[in-house]
Write a protein that holds these residues in place. Structure first.
Motif: not given
Ligand code: NAI
Ligand code: MG
Length: 393
Positions: A108, A197, A201, A205
């Motif tokens: 990430v 993923r 993420a 966020y």
């Protein structure tokens, strides 16, 4: 107990800006021990490895790294600079930062691009009347950091097995007459898990920081399989976040939208190469490389670095003139990651203040050409801009 941070200055201006960020971290009262770790060009030349095992071991143990920048050169140039005793021993150069992202699965990558008010480098555009407007940008790019076009699965003169496998695809017919040694192949491989993923993420966020939209920025009309998978997974994951809109744009169109309406975008998510492109595009609107910070985050290890490289042209200037803000903002991302939110907020508001005052500016903020004469023209040195940040803490 103090935290331990692995400090990886690397090459060129990495060695200059990283200590500046540490000065700011000290000034804000962040108590840490810094352990230096070797990385970069000189270790390639001396040891045939730009990312020595001892560095990997330190990160394995302490988990948090603050990274400056490295110098990378094409394969053939790299071999020429190897120590004579290492030549012809089969050493192959590989970028150590890409290596770290892959080794620790730092999949990430987060690149916030947020305008500071009154930054002379901010994007402006003509409004509908005779005047100009300065849209303030607050976009955060989530770049898949380990797969896609950067996965490193590539060949010139591919092995027979690879060529044979490719020939099973009907679209390979147009390359049938190309000699193997005249064929170069770089693959774009994405996994469903990798897509999930990075997209998750991005949505997490957006939810945490109240962004109203997540844009998946790909090219599914052409890259039907890889971009197709990203967009498909984004649609599935978006269902878990009913308050956040999912938008999708094509990478080429997105670059055009940058100059039309960049302020409407919140979180953006893309594969490795496209993420690199859009994050540089947005960075250009908020001040360029002197302001672009990033985080590489895995399940255990996280490494924080400015987006810029080692800028060899400026590495030898004494005093140094490069802007330390990108590195300092990267250190703020580290503070966020380890829960020292208040300290990160303090540093960011100190930076906002000095930019708003506009008294101390580095050469890039004055739109000067970089060089030793920049200081005579009124540009601040790297140390002076850092000192100014510290004075506002
Ligand atoms: P670069 O980012 O090092 O520099 C490009 C230009 O951006 C500089 O000439 C300068 O005008 C400006 N710039 C960069 N950082 C600045 C700062 N802090 N303040 C003010 N201006 C700044 O990219 P370049 O020249 O393409 O690459 C130089 C070396 O860095 C190459 O060996 C490249 O492979 C490597 N590189 C490493 C990266 C990393 O460590 N993650 C990322 C990008 C490049
Ligand atoms: Mg880049």
């Amino acid at each position: 107990m103090n935290r331990t941070i692995i400090s990886l200055p690397g090459d060129g201006i990495g060695k200059i800006v990283l200590p500046e960020a540490v000065r700011v971290l000290n000034a804000v009262g962040f108590e840490a021990d810094y352990i230096h770790a070797d990385i970069g060009w000189q270790f390639w030349c001396k040891e045939g490895n730009a990312l020595p095992d001892r560095t990997v071991n330190l990160l394995e143990k302490y988990k948090i790294g603050l990274f400056g920048a490295i110098t990378s050169k094409p394969k053939d140039d790299a071999v020429k600079e190897l120590d004579p005793s290492l030549k012809d021993k089969g050493f192959i150069y590989f970028s150590p930062i890409v290596g770290l992202r892959q080794y620790f699965n730092l999949d990430v990558c987060i690149r916030p691009c947020k305008s500071f008010k009154h930054n002379p480098l901010n994007f402006i555009r003509r409004n509908t009347g005779d005047g100009f407007e300065e849209p303030l940008i607050n976009a955060v790019i989530f770049r898949q950091n380990t797969e896609g076009l950067y996965s490193g699965v590539e060949w010139t003169n591919p092995p027979k097995l690879v060529r044979d496998a490719l020939e099973t695809h009907p679209k390979m017919k147009k390359f049938a007459d190309v000699r193997n040694e005249d064929l170069a192949i770089s693959t774009r491989i994405v996994s469903r898990e990798g897509c999930r993923r990075i997209i998750t993420a991005a949505f997490e966020y957006a939810k945490k920081f109240g962004y109203p939209n997540v844009t998946v920025c790909e090219k599914p009309n052409v890259l039907r399989e890889t971009s197709g998978m990203m967009v498909k997974e984004a649609k599935v994951i978006a269902k878990n976040y009913p308050d956040i809109q999912l938008w999708d744009t094509n990478i080429d169109a997105q670059m055009m939208w940058l100059t039309k309406n960049p302020e409407i975008y919140g979180v953006l998510v893309a594969e490795n190469m496209f993420g690199d492109i859009i994050s540089d595009g947005f960075a250009g609107l908020i001040g360029g490389l002197g302001f672009a910070c990033s985080a590489n985050i895995g399940e255990e290890v996280a490494i924080f670095e400015p987006t810029h490289g080692s800028a060899p042209k400026y590495a030898e200037l004494n005093p140094s003139i490069v802007n330390s803000i990108a590195m300092i903002l990267s250190a703020c991302m580290m503070l966020d990651h380890i829960g020292e939110i208040e300290k990160a907020v303090n540093i960011r508001s100190a930076i906002a203040k000095i930019i708003e005052e506009g008294k101390v500016k580095t050469y890039d903020m004055m739109k000067l050409r970089g060089g030793s004469d920049a200081i005579n023209k009124g540009a601040a040195t790297t140390q002076q801009i850092t000192d100014e940040v510290i004075s506002k803490l």
